[in-house]
Design a protein around this motif. Structure first.
Motif, mmCIF file in Angstrom:
data_model
loop_
_atom_site.group_PDB
_atom_site.id
_atom_site.type_symbol
_atom_site.label_atom_id
_atom_site.label_comp_id
_atom_site.label_asym_id
_atom_site.label_seq_id
_atom_site.Cartn_x
_atom_site.Cartn_y
_atom_site.Cartn_z
ATOM 1 N N PHE A 141 0.832 -1.351 0.037
ATOM 2 C CA PHE A 141 -0.021 -0.185 -0.080
ATOM 3 C C PHE A 141 0.821 1.143 -0.092
ATOM 4 N N TYR A 142 1.968 1.357 0.822
ATOM 5 C CA TYR A 142 2.501 2.482 1.040
ATOM 6 C C TYR A 142 3.652 2.711 -0.473
ATOM 7 N N THR A 143 4.303 1.506 -0.730
ATOM 8 C CA THR A 143 5.049 1.793 -2.225
ATOM 9 C C THR A 143 4.087 2.281 -3.217
ATOM 10 N N GLU A 144 2.992 1.916 -3.202
ATOM 11 C CA GLU A 144 1.862 2.379 -4.407
ATOM 12 C C GLU A 144 1.702 3.962 -4.073
ATOM 13 N N LYS A 145 1.568 4.331 -2.835
ATOM 14 C CA LYS A 145 1.011 5.682 -2.476
ATOM 15 C C LYS A 145 2.029 6.610 -2.069
ATOM 16 N N PHE A 146 3.381 6.067 -1.965
ATOM 17 C CA PHE A 146 4.354 7.110 -1.743
ATOM 18 C C PHE A 146 4.646 8.334 -2.590
ATOM 19 N N ALA A 147 4.904 9.445 -1.898
ATOM 20 C CA ALA A 147 4.579 10.590 -2.670
ATOM 21 C C ALA A 147 5.999 11.325 -2.434
ATOM 22 N N GLY A 148 6.561 11.191 -1.202
ATOM 23 C CA GLY A 148 8.104 12.058 -1.166
ATOM 24 C C GLY A 148 8.553 12.099 0.325
ATOM 25 N N ILE A 149 9.541 12.620 0.338
ATOM 26 C CA ILE A 149 10.195 12.760 1.882
ATOM 27 C C ILE A 149 10.706 14.427 2.188
ATOM 28 N N ARG A 150 10.405 14.855 3.201
ATOM 29 C CA ARG A 150 10.649 16.371 3.616
ATOM 30 C C ARG A 150 11.549 15.952 4.913
ATOM 31 N N ARG A 151 12.786 17.001 4.888
ATOM 32 C CA ARG A 151 13.314 17.091 6.307
ATOM 33 C C ARG A 151 13.147 18.385 6.956
ATOM 34 N N VAL A 152 12.692 18.313 8.105
ATOM 35 C CA VAL A 152 12.261 19.623 8.741
ATOM 36 C C VAL A 152 12.644 19.787 10.179
ATOM 37 N N LYS A 153 13.965 18.985 10.409
ATOM 38 C CA LYS A 153 14.343 19.038 11.714
ATOM 39 C C LYS A 153 15.273 20.781 12.006
ATOM 40 N N ASN A 154 15.387 21.186 10.753
ATOM 41 C CA ASN A 154 15.957 22.664 10.891
ATOM 42 C C ASN A 154 14.946 23.539 11.126
ATOM 43 N N LEU A 155 13.635 23.361 11.288
ATOM 44 C CA LEU A 155 12.789 24.372 11.496
ATOM 45 C C LEU A 155 12.700 24.515 13.091
ATOM 46 N N THR A 156 13.535 25.021 13.725
ATOM 47 C CA THR A 156 13.685 25.351 15.115
ATOM 48 C C THR A 156 13.728 26.861 15.217
ATOM 49 N N ILE A 157 12.797 27.137 16.421
ATOM 50 C CA ILE A 157 12.769 28.406 16.724
ATOM 51 C C ILE A 157 13.832 29.077 17.685
ATOM 52 N N PRO A 158 14.288 30.231 17.323
ATOM 53 C CA PRO A 158 15.659 30.993 17.934
ATOM 54 C C PRO A 158 15.196 31.700 19.144
ATOM 55 N N LYS A 159 15.391 30.769 20.227
ATOM 56 C CA LYS A 159 14.949 31.118 21.613
ATOM 57 C C LYS A 159 15.773 32.105 22.167
ATOM 58 N N ASP A 160 17.061 32.358 21.580
ATOM 59 C CA ASP A 160 18.049 33.187 21.860
ATOM 60 C C ASP A 160 17.677 34.611 21.739
ATOM 61 N N ILE A 161 16.612 34.903 20.933
ATOM 62 C CA ILE A 161 16.237 36.073 20.549
ATOM 63 C C ILE A 161 15.179 36.655 21.665
ATOM 64 N N PRO A 162 15.504 37.555 22.516
ATOM 65 C CA PRO A 162 14.465 37.968 23.757
ATOM 66 C C PRO A 162 13.073 37.811 23.248
ATOM 67 N N VAL A 163 12.582 38.614 21.969
ATOM 68 C CA VAL A 163 11.162 38.678 21.884
ATOM 69 C C VAL A 163 10.795 37.424 21.459
ATOM 70 N N VAL A 164 11.404 36.352 20.736
ATOM 71 C CA VAL A 164 11.023 35.089 20.667
ATOM 72 C C VAL A 164 10.636 34.537 21.809
ATOM 73 N N LYS A 165 11.725 34.594 22.691
ATOM 74 C CA LYS A 165 11.686 33.621 23.831
ATOM 75 C C LYS A 165 10.386 34.182 24.730
ATOM 76 N N GLU A 166 10.381 35.483 24.811
ATOM 77 C CA GLU A 166 9.133 35.557 25.560
ATOM 78 C C GLU A 166 7.842 35.473 25.022
ATOM 79 N N ALA A 167 7.811 35.343 23.782
ATOM 80 C CA ALA A 167 6.470 34.758 22.876
ATOM 81 C C ALA A 167 6.279 33.297 23.183
#
Length: 417
Positions: free
Chosen positions: A279-305
C-alpha cells in the motif's frame, strides 16, 4: 515389510540368496520427527505445523495462519526474530538470493500476476519444494521448481538471519514510541487520539520544540525535499491519494525502512510499518526534512512569546490570564522594555517597514481581516499569534490557507538586548 505388486504388503526375508537379498542396495534410518532430514531450525519448526488450517487473520496454530503469519510465527519460535506479519513488509528483510543459490530455510516470495504486488511467502525446503500456508490445504509442502503457476509468480528470495531494529535512541523516535497503540482519531492531536498529521505535529513539538502545521498537505510544503537514498531518521514520509486525493498521509521515518505513524486502517492506531508494504509503495509521494525548523529562543522577543504558548484567548485581554491578538504583542514587547500602542492599526506606525522576503525573527507581521491583526515572526514562515480557539500558538502562515492570503505588512523595531 514391503509392498509387492502381485501380493500387496508382505513380510520378506533378506536371507542370503533370496530375491530381495540379491537386489538389496542399502538402508536408511529415519527420524520420525524429521523425515526430511532437515538441519535448518526454521524448517524443523515449520514442519511441526503441517496440516494446520489456513486463516486470513490467525496468528497461532490454534487459529490457523495465512502465508505471511506462518512465516512470522516460525521465525519467532525458531530464532526469536520478530519479522512483520505482511508479505510485502517481509521483503524488506535479509539478503537477496538468486533462485539457483537457494538453501533450505530461505524465504520465497510470490506476487499477484495482475498487480505485481507481493502476496505470498514460503520457506524453501530443498529439491524444488516449499512449505507454506495454502488457502485450500493449510500448511503443506509442494513442488514449486517445475510449477508454471508458481514460477510465473515468483518475485524473489531472501535469506533472513537478523531483523534490524528502528533507531530507538533518536530523541524523536524515542518520543514517538511512547504513543504506540494510541487510537486513531480523525483530527486528533493528543495521545487520547491522533490522526496522522496530529501525531507528527505532537511528536515534533514534544521532542524537538518544532511546531508543524496540522494538516499533511501543509507539512508537505515545509522543509527540504529528500531523495529516497538520502533518507534519515526523523524525516517525514508522505503518501498521496490514500483516503482522499492529493497528499493525505504522513509518518516519521524510524530507520531500517520503517516508519511510525497514526494509521486509519486495520487496527487504526499508532504503529510501526515497513515502507515496503504494498500500500505504501503504491501511494508514496516523497520525503521532507524539517528538523531545521527550530525557533531561535536566544532572541529575547521570541523567547518571551514562546513562554506564553497556550495562554488562552480573552477579549480585551492584555495579561497572561488571557490575551487578544494585539494585547499579546504589546505584552511581549513590554517584557523587553518597549512600549507599543494598544492596537494593531497603531502598531503599524512603529519602527521601519520590512519586505516579506526579508523577515527576521522578532519582527511584527500584520494581517488584514475585519481589523489589523498583529503577530510576532519567529522564523521559517512561523508566527506566534493568538487564536480564539487555541490561545497563543505557533502557526506557519506561509502554508496556511487562512493566514497567507491576508498577509498585509511587517515592521522591524529597534530592540536592544
Amino acid at each position: 515389510m514391503i509392498s509387492s505388486v502381485s501380493k500387496g504388503v508382505i513380510k520378506a526375508g533378506l536371507t542370503e540368496g533370496s530375491y530381495y537379498a540379491n537386489k538389496y542396495i542399502g538402508a536408511k534410518r529415519l527420524d520420525p520427527n524429521n523425515l526430511y532430514g532437515i538441519e535448518s531450525p526454521l524448517l524443523k519448526e515449520a514442519m511441526k505445523y503441517i496440516g494446520v488450517d489456513y486463516s486470513s487473520n490467525g496468528k497461532t496454530p490454534e487459529e490457523g495462519f495465512n502465508s505471511a503469519r506462518f512465516v512470522q510465527y516460525v521465525f519467532e519460535q525458531a530464532l526469536h526474530l520478530k519479522v512483520p506479519g505482511n508479505s510485502s513488509e517481509q521483503w524488506s528483510l535479509g539478503e537477496d538470493i538468486l533462485k539457483e543459490n537457494l538453501q533450505p530455510g530461505d524465504v520465497l516470495f510470490f506476487k499477484n500476476a495482475d498487480t505485481g504486488n507481493i502476496t505470498t511467502t514460503a520457506f524453501y525446503v530443498g529439491k524444488g519444494r516449499m512449505i507454506y500456508s495454502s488457502s485450500t490445504k493449510g500448511i503443506t509442502i509442494i513442488e514449486f521448481k517445475d510449477s508454471s503457476y508458481w514460477n510465473s509468480r515468483f518475485y524473489g528470495a531472501k535469506r533472513i538471519t537478523e531483523v534490524r531494529d528502528i533507531d530507538r535512541e533518536d530523541p524523536l523516535i524515542s518520543e514517538a514510541l511512547k504513543y504506540i497503540g494510541a487510537p486513531y482519531l480523525e483530527s486528533g492531536k493528543t495521545p487520547s487520539g491522533f490522526d496522522c498529521s496530529g501525531f507528527t505535529k505532537y511528536v515534533y513539538e514534544k521532542a524537538l520544540g518544532i511546531y508543524l502545521p496540522g494538516a499533511p498537505e501543509q507539512q508537505w510544503k515545509l522543509g527540504t525535499p529528500v531523495k529516497k537514498e538520502d533518507i534519515e531518521v526523523g524525516d517525514l514520509v508522505f503518501f498521496e491519494n490514500t483516503h482522499r486525493p492529493g497528499i493525505s498521509h504522513v509518518g516519521i521515518y524510524a530507520g531500517n525502512n520503517q516508519m511510525i505513524h497514526a494509521s486509519r486502517t486495520g487496527s487504526a492506531e499508532v504503529r510501526i510499518n515497513y515502507l515496503s508494504y504494498n500500500f505504501y509503495t503504491e501511494k508514496f509521494a516523497g520525503i521532507r526534512r524539517v528538523k531545521n525548523l527550530t525557533i531561535p529562543k536566544d532572541i529575547p522577543v521570541v523567547k518571551e512569546a514562546i513562554d506564553l504558548l497556550n495562554v488562552p484567548y480573552k477579549s480585551g485581554g492584555t495579561s497572561p490570564e488571557g490575551f487578544d491578538t494585539s494585547g499579546f504583542v504589546q505584552y511581549v514587547y513590554k517584557q523587553i522594555g518597549m512600549d507599543l500602542p494598544r492596537y494593531g492599526k497603531n502598531m503599524l506606525q512603529e519602527g521601519t517597514e520590512v519586505k516579506e522576503e526579508d523577515l527576521q525573527p522578532g519582527d511584527i507581521v500584520f494581517f488584514k481581516s475585519s481589523s489589523i491583526i498583529p503577530a510576532i515572526y519567529v522564523g521559517n514562515g512561523q508566527i506566534a499569534v493568538v487564536s480564539r480557539t487555541e490561545g497563543v500558538r505557533i502557526t506557519n502562515y506561509k502554508v496556511s490557507s487562512y493566514w497567507n492570503p491576508i498577509y498585509y505588512s511587517a515592521r522591524r523595531l529597534n530592540v536592544e538586548g
